[in-house]
Design an enzyme around this catalytic site. Structure first.
Site, mmCIF file in Angstrom:
data_model
loop_
_atom_site.group_PDB
_atom_site.id
_atom_site.type_symbol
_atom_site.label_atom_id
_atom_site.label_comp_id
_atom_site.label_asym_id
_atom_site.label_seq_id
_atom_site.Cartn_x
_atom_site.Cartn_y
_atom_site.Cartn_z
ATOM 1 N N ARG A 61 -1.014 -4.038 -17.647
ATOM 2 C CA ARG A 61 -2.318 -3.409 -17.881
ATOM 3 C C ARG A 61 -2.435 -2.228 -16.942
ATOM 4 O O ARG A 61 -2.725 -2.393 -15.753
ATOM 5 C CB ARG A 61 -3.469 -4.371 -17.621
ATOM 6 N N GLU A 113 -0.400 4.708 -0.869
ATOM 7 C CA GLU A 113 -1.208 5.889 -1.194
ATOM 8 C C GLU A 113 -0.374 7.152 -1.091
ATOM 9 O O GLU A 113 0.367 7.340 -0.126
ATOM 10 C CB GLU A 113 -2.411 5.999 -0.249
ATOM 11 N N ASP A 167 -4.690 11.103 -26.951
ATOM 12 C CA ASP A 167 -4.827 9.792 -26.316
ATOM 13 C C ASP A 167 -4.098 8.804 -27.225
ATOM 14 O O ASP A 167 -4.582 8.459 -28.297
ATOM 15 C CB ASP A 167 -6.311 9.455 -26.175
ATOM 16 N N LYS A 186 -1.433 -2.894 -24.506
ATOM 17 C CA LYS A 186 -1.548 -2.681 -25.946
ATOM 18 C C LYS A 186 -0.148 -2.776 -26.569
ATOM 19 O O LYS A 186 0.659 -3.567 -26.104
ATOM 20 C CB LYS A 186 -2.253 -1.358 -26.255
ATOM 21 N N THR A 198 -2.287 4.005 -22.392
ATOM 22 C CA THR A 198 -2.201 2.745 -21.671
ATOM 23 C C THR A 198 -0.754 2.269 -21.753
ATOM 24 O O THR A 198 0.013 2.731 -22.596
ATOM 25 C CB THR A 198 -3.072 1.656 -22.329
ATOM 26 N N TYR A 237 0.845 -1.197 0.000
ATOM 27 C CA TYR A 237 0.000 0.000 0.000
ATOM 28 C C TYR A 237 0.870 1.232 0.000
ATOM 29 O O TYR A 237 1.721 1.390 0.867
ATOM 30 C CB TYR A 237 -0.950 0.029 1.202
HETATM 31 C C1 LIG Z 1 -7.839 1.194 -25.027
HETATM 32 C C2 LIG Z 1 -8.075 2.632 -25.060
HETATM 33 C C3 LIG Z 1 -8.322 3.351 -23.877
HETATM 34 C C4 LIG Z 1 -8.630 2.734 -22.527
HETATM 35 O O1 LIG Z 1 -7.927 1.751 -22.085
HETATM 36 P P1 LIG Z 1 -8.420 0.684 -20.993
HETATM 37 O O2 LIG Z 1 -7.145 0.326 -20.362
HETATM 38 O O3 LIG Z 1 -9.087 -0.389 -21.752
HETATM 39 O O4 LIG Z 1 -9.349 1.365 -20.051
HETATM 40 C C5 LIG Z 1 -8.416 4.721 -23.967
HETATM 41 N N1 LIG Z 1 -8.303 5.347 -25.143
HETATM 42 C C6 LIG Z 1 -8.098 4.696 -26.299
HETATM 43 C C7 LIG Z 1 -7.985 5.471 -27.572
HETATM 44 C C8 LIG Z 1 -7.990 3.320 -26.305
HETATM 45 O O5 LIG Z 1 -7.819 2.683 -27.453
#
Ligand SMILES: *Cc1c(COP(=O)(O)O)cnc(C)c1O
Length: 434
Positions: A236, A57, A201, A230, A227, A55
């Site tokens: 993750r 925080e 993003d 991916k 993220t 933990y």
């Molecule tokens: C996958 C994705 C997310 C969110 O990711 P998670 O980890 O699945 O919540 C946000 N923006 C875009 C463009 C994505 O492709």
């Protein structure tokens, strides 16, 4: 190789068995979901480490629990590597995943009810860019924009007109099913013109940016969210890059004593999250380090080469593509003119061991649960070590599936193709699985 998961095997055969089945499945299928790749063993080891117990925080040097000497060090290591990797002024590595990261972005720069510009999910945006069933569409007012229905490309003049008419608080430049590069400089010009924050993003495309085959958003954007799973192949989790100073502090946050970086940090914790996932942050530190290597950059470049090669081979075999190809890791197979749907093809592909997803395409007249498209990506195949020449074989499998869907005999041919796909996959060494 030593046996994996010996403790689980002993004490919980049910869980162990399902993990084994997943390993077998991943080892014998072509994983072509564009948002997936293969995490290396190091990422799994870090995530399986005792940091999962901790933990912590707060932030390094300012925690609400004792005993964080090494948690501080690992989070600082992740932050330093992440800033260096992306050339960013500030980074927050605590978001639990991409969606929580985007939630924090809103909290840092907008107020509920504000207008935000984003792409609908049906047009390649993400749920968190203001889609109605997501918190983002409930709490903020989405001003939509999207790719042109004919070309499949975002028309920046149109984006500018919408921004001038609506004057949003922020603009999301981010996609999850888009085959063109994004022009962040053009987005930035538009955002400045209307005093909107610009947020990229890059969840889907970070490795392409790192490899230098996609424009870099960091110089142009107030905030960049991502993220780390991916194509980045980390845990993750999510992270947020930002400028330190807020260019609109006087306009929107004159009464606040916090700059942009501080507001991002406060949005993640304590506004939205509690204890950070230190095991994920440990794995993120590794992933950022790995992403700085030449090997990783080569992987990023190869993702694009493979996608372009696959697009060429598919078209040679009569499979239509949105935009006639790709500038990213994504191909959108286009079945708008066919009797059968995207869902028909993605389900048929899955029977043959080729795992993608049905997806709306620009100008789609079918419903989101049938669609006229299939979205395929090359990160996983590239992580397996595939090169352009292998894409011809993959295109062969896919075009045979499309032909069978057309001929309505998929159940006759699927077992044969499934066997060939499994054999083909076994000829590669899969990171984290082999
Ligand atoms: C996958 C994705 C997310 C969110 O990711 P998670 O980890 O699945 O919540 C946000 N923006 C875009 C463009 C994505 O492709």
């Amino acid at each position: 190789m030593a046996e994996r998961f010996p403790h689980l095997k002993n004490s919980d055969p049910e869980v162990y068995d399902l993990i084994q089945k997943q390993i077998e499945f991943e080892s014998t299928t072509l994983k072509m979901i564009a948002s997936e790749s293969f995490a290396p063993y190091e990422v799994m080891e870090a995530q399986g480490s005792p940091f999962t117990n901790k933990y912590a925080e707060g932030y390094p040097g300012a925690r609400y629990y004792e005993g964080n000497e090494f948690a501080d060090q690992i989070e600082n290591l992740a932050r330093e590597r992440g800033k260096k990797l992306f050339g960013a002024e500030h980074i927050n590595v605590q978001p639990y995943s991409g969606s929580p990261a985007n939630n924090a972005v809103y909290r840092a720069i907008a107020k509920p009810g504000d207008k935000i510009m984003g792409m609908p999910v049906s047009q390649s945006g993400h749920l968190t860019h203001g889609w109605k069933v997501s918190f983002s569409g409930m709490d903020y007012t989405q001003v939509p924009f999207g790719p042109d229905p004919v070309t499949g490309k975002i028309d920046m003049d149109q984006v500018r007109q919408i921004a001038l008419a609506e004057r949003p608080r922020m603009i999301w430049a981010g996609t999850s099913a888009y085959t063109y590069k994004l022009d962040y400089a053009a987005f930035a010009d538009i955002a400045r013109e209307v005093d909107a924050y610009l947020v990229a993003d890059i969840a889907h495309i970070n490795a392409l940016i790192i490899a230098g085959v996609h424009p870099d958003p960091v110089p142009h954007c107030d905030i960049v969210s991502s993220t780390s799973h991916k194509m980045l192949r980390g845990p993750r989790a999510g992270f947020i890059l930002s400028k330190i100073e807020d260019r609109y502090q006087q306009k929107y946050y004159a009464e606040s004593k916090f700059n942009l970086a501080q507001r991002v940090d406060r949005a993640v914790f304590p506004c939205l999250q509690g204890g950070p996932h230190m095991h994920a942050i440990a794995a993120m530190a590794f992933a950022f380090g790995y992403a700085m290597t030449d090997e990783f950059k080569e992987y990023g470049r190869q993702i694009l080469k493979n996608a372009q090669a696959l697009g060429g081979y598919l078209q040679q075999r009569g499979v239509a593509l949105i935009g006639g190809g790709t500038e990213t890791h994504i191909l959108l197979l286009d079945f708008r003119k066919e009797e059968y749907t995207g869902k028909d093809v993605s389900q048929a592909m899955a029977k043959c061991g080729i795992i993608g997803n049905f997806n709306m395409v620009p100008g789609d007249t079918r419903k989101p649960f049938t669609t006229s498209g299939v979205r395929l990506g090359t990160p996983s195949l590239t992580a397996m070590g595939m090169k352009e020449a292998d894409m011809e074989k993959v295109a062969d499998f896919i075009s045979r599936v499309c032909q069978a869907v057309k001929n309505q005999n998929i159940d006759d041919v699927a077992p044969g193709i499934r066997g060939e796909v499994a054999e083909f996959c076994r000829s590669f060494t899969i990171p984290g699985l082999a």
